[in-house]
Design a protein around this motif. Structure first.
Motif, mmCIF file in Angstrom:
data_model
loop_
_atom_site.group_PDB
_atom_site.id
_atom_site.type_symbol
_atom_site.label_atom_id
_atom_site.label_comp_id
_atom_site.label_asym_id
_atom_site.label_seq_id
_atom_site.Cartn_x
_atom_site.Cartn_y
_atom_site.Cartn_z
ATOM 1 N N CYS A 125 0.825 -1.210 0.000
ATOM 2 C CA CYS A 125 0.000 0.000 0.000
ATOM 3 C C CYS A 125 0.860 1.262 0.000
ATOM 4 O O CYS A 125 0.519 2.263 -0.641
ATOM 5 N N ARG A 156 -6.994 4.234 -3.947
ATOM 6 C CA ARG A 156 -7.960 3.171 -4.233
ATOM 7 C C ARG A 156 -7.266 1.926 -4.771
ATOM 8 O O ARG A 156 -7.675 0.798 -4.485
ATOM 9 N N LYS A 157 -6.205 2.129 -5.528
ATOM 10 C CA LYS A 157 -5.449 0.996 -6.053
ATOM 11 C C LYS A 157 -4.830 0.200 -4.913
ATOM 12 O O LYS A 157 -4.784 -1.033 -4.950
ATOM 13 N N GLU A 159 -6.076 -0.112 -1.919
ATOM 14 C CA GLU A 159 -7.154 -0.887 -1.303
ATOM 15 C C GLU A 159 -7.457 -2.135 -2.126
ATOM 16 O O GLU A 159 -7.619 -3.237 -1.576
ATOM 17 N N GLU A 160 -7.514 -1.984 -3.425
ATOM 18 C CA GLU A 160 -7.840 -3.118 -4.296
ATOM 19 C C GLU A 160 -6.754 -4.188 -4.276
ATOM 20 O O GLU A 160 -7.048 -5.387 -4.313
ATOM 21 N N ASP A 161 -5.492 -3.756 -4.190
ATOM 22 C CA ASP A 161 -4.382 -4.700 -4.299
ATOM 23 C C ASP A 161 -3.957 -5.311 -2.966
ATOM 24 O O ASP A 161 -3.109 -6.210 -2.945
ATOM 25 N N LYS A 165 -6.835 -7.852 2.241
ATOM 26 C CA LYS A 165 -8.055 -7.032 2.310
ATOM 27 C C LYS A 165 -8.181 -6.324 3.665
ATOM 28 O O LYS A 165 -9.261 -6.234 4.245
#
Length: 344
Positions: A125, A156-157, A159-161, A165
């Protein structure tokens, strides 16, 4: 304290005092809820490099009175793995009702954007966005924090990656009310900054700093990596002067002795003299007050070559090259001494 082993004690503040209270209660079989408004435990200790009188990491401390000589880390053994301690980070007490034995406390909890139970400190992150960072290698919970004011295109990337989670950018604040038999207020302290004492130049001259700011500079995990640098221009520091009793033992400010400043300063003087051999240190003092076993700091400082000047600073002036001119009245020699230092 009237609490029984089945009662809950609320502790406000997760600095060293609050954590100590939680550990002592837990060792006695009493459950506690530790509320801290910051995202990490430790309080002011997060900014300190080494602790007197042992010179250890500030989060390690000697075993309690029932287990003398045993050392444990607040975080890994004493706090996180203790079932009698519930920790609420990013939380703040909003209202206290009731009375001793039956308090009702309303607590506001900030959004938990990063779940510390899922975060593995993989660093992904932080690579995606500057909004994610680790406060300190010693912070607890051991998880990155999210600063919404630094959100960027990669947030946001991240969070997605996130592989576990652990990141929830849509997390919302919440409120809850808990019951407590007793309340311990351990909200810590604020460092006195001598802004209103113009004779020292703090806030006006960049290279005039406080001991707590010096501690952050000495910390290898700090911004300068433990290297002494002048705040004004980033130049290396060759000469440091420490001034004691600023604002204390002074009828216009605080008429009492703090009892910790001498030891705090001598701890830093020892570190600079022994670990930063390219820098020289002098200490201007009224009286050196190192009580009990702290006397060793005074002896070690003298043996390490720290210069001690008994007197008072009378004038502080900035120089064009970034250094600071300091005039000191030496009460033992009965004369004025003038020095040029990089840090005061």
């Amino acid at each position: 304290m009237r609490a029984s082993v089945s009662d809950t004690v609320l502790i406000i503040g997760a600095g060293v005092a609050g954590m100590t209270a939680a550990v002592e209660l837990a060792d006695s079989g009493i459950r506690s809820v530790l509320v801290e408004r910051a995202s990490s435990m430790g309080g002011n200790a997060l900014d300190l490099y080494k602790a007197f009188p042992t010179d250890d990491c500030f989060y390690c401390f000697e075993g309690n009175r029932w287990r003398p000589g045993i050392r444990k880390c607040f975080y890994r053994s004493a706090m996180v793995d203790q079932p009698n301690i519930e920790i609420k980070m990013g939380a703040e007490v909003k209202e206290i009702a009731g009375g001793p034995g039956d308090f009702k406390v309303r607590i506001a909890v900030s959004p938990t954007y990063v779940d510390p139970r899922k975060c593995t400190l993989c660093g992904l992150c932080s690579e995606r966005s500057k909004a994610f960072h680790l406060l300190s290698p010693q912070c607890q919970p051991q998880a990155v924090t999210y600063d919404s004011s630094m959100a960027d295109d990669g947030t946001r990337k991240a969070e997605e990656d996130c592989p576990t989670k652990a990141i929830k950018l849509d997390a919302q604040p919440s409120e809850e009310t808990i019951g407590a038999s007793d309340i311990v207020i351990a909200t810590g302290y604020h460092e006195m900054k001598p802004i209103d004492m113009q004779e020292y130049g703090y806030g006006r001259i960049p290279n005039v700093i406080t001991q707590l700011e010096l501690a952050q500079m000495l910390d290898p995990n700090g911004k300068s990596g433990g290297v002494l640098l002048r705040p004004s221009d980033g130049a290396g520091v060759k000469q440091v002067m420490m001034v004691q009793c600023v604002g204390s033992r002074d009828e216009e400010h605080h008429p009492y002795c703090s009892k910790v400043c001498c030891v705090f300063a001598l701890k830093h003087a020892n570190i600079i003299a022994t670990e930063r051999q390219h820098s020289r240190v002098s200490v201007v003092y009224m009286d050196i007050r190192t009580y009990d076993r702290h006397e060793r700091y005074y002896r070690e400082s003298r043996d390490a070559g720290v210069e001690f000047i008994r007197g008072r600073v009378t004038r502080v002036e900035p120089r064009k090259d970034g250094a600071v001119n300091v005039t000191v009245y030496d009460s033992l020699l009965d004369k004025y001494l003038r020095s040029s230092v990089d840090l005061l």
